[in-house]
Design an enzyme around this catalytic site. Structure first.
Site: not given
Ligand code: GAR
Length: 196
Positions: A108, A12, A64, A90, A173
């Site tokens: 992403h 998170g 689902r 999910r 990000e």
């Molecule tokens: C992030 O790098 C996000 O871009 C990726 O998961 C990570 C979550 O990190 N998302 C995906 O792969 C979606 N398919 P976080 O829980 O520390 O924010």
């Protein structure tokens, strides 16, 4: 202010940055809920520490349809306007996406439309990319294919591994997602471009 829910599955860190960005009362969004699909998601305790209500809707042992109906009910009860997926692992059905049409964002870890799905960092290395990045987009029924709202770009170094790429991308990000959400919640159009 738009009522924003953040859906997580893991640590998170993006959720924390989104919540922190909305702490400013001048922000067009307000964090009203953090929802995880597993009780062990590390982000839940972080959300609680930030004073945001949390909910767990476990997907295990449910179809689902059952899982998504529960998620929708929780979001509706919280009168949510915008749903931010932040490391939510999910895939959402076309029916769910239709119900929340135009109101779901996702981050992403690739420069979409390249590398939809999983293992994005390794796939960028395998493809010999000179740059890599992250994308925030609107969620549609097609996986990782909705309209792009913003992208962050960084160079790939000779000695990079999937792990070093992921670690270097995460802070980007963290800048990208709050900036995109602020614009989206304010109803402004146009895309965000960030460079490392
Ligand atoms: C992030 O790098 C996000 O871009 C990726 O998961 C990570 C979550 O990190 N998302 C995906 O792969 C979606 N398919 P976080 O829980 O520390 O924010």
């Amino acid at each position: 202010r738009k009522r924003v829910a953040i859906l997580i599955s893991g640590s998170g860190s993006n959720m924390v940055k989104l919540v922190e960005s909305m702490a400013d009362s001048g922000h067009p969004g307000e964090a009203v809920l953090v929802l995880a699909n597993k009780a062990e998601a590390g982000g839940l305790t972080k959300a609680e520490a930030l004073g945001v209500p949390v909910a767990v809707v476990a997907h295990k042992g449910k179809t689902r349809e059952e899982f998504e109906a529960e998620v929708s009910a929780v979001l509706e009860a919280a009168e949510v306007d915008i749903v931010c997926l932040a490391g939510f692992m999910r895939v959402l059905s076309a029916a769910f996406v239709r119900e929340w049409q135009g109101r779901i964002l996702n981050i992403h870890p690739s420069l979409l439309p390249l590398f939809k799905g999983l293992d994005t960092h390794q796939r960028a290395l395998d493809a010999g990319m000179a740059v890599h990045g992250a994308t925030v987009h609107q969620v549609t029924a097609d996986l990782d294919a909705g309209p792009i709202l913003g992208q962050a770009v960084m160079p790939v170094h000779e000695d990079d591994t999937a792990e070093t790429l992921a670690a270097r991308l995460l802070p980007l990000e963290h800048r990208l997602y709050p900036e995109v959400l602020a614009r989206f919640a304010a109803g402004s159009r146009g895309r965000v471009a960030l460079f490392a």
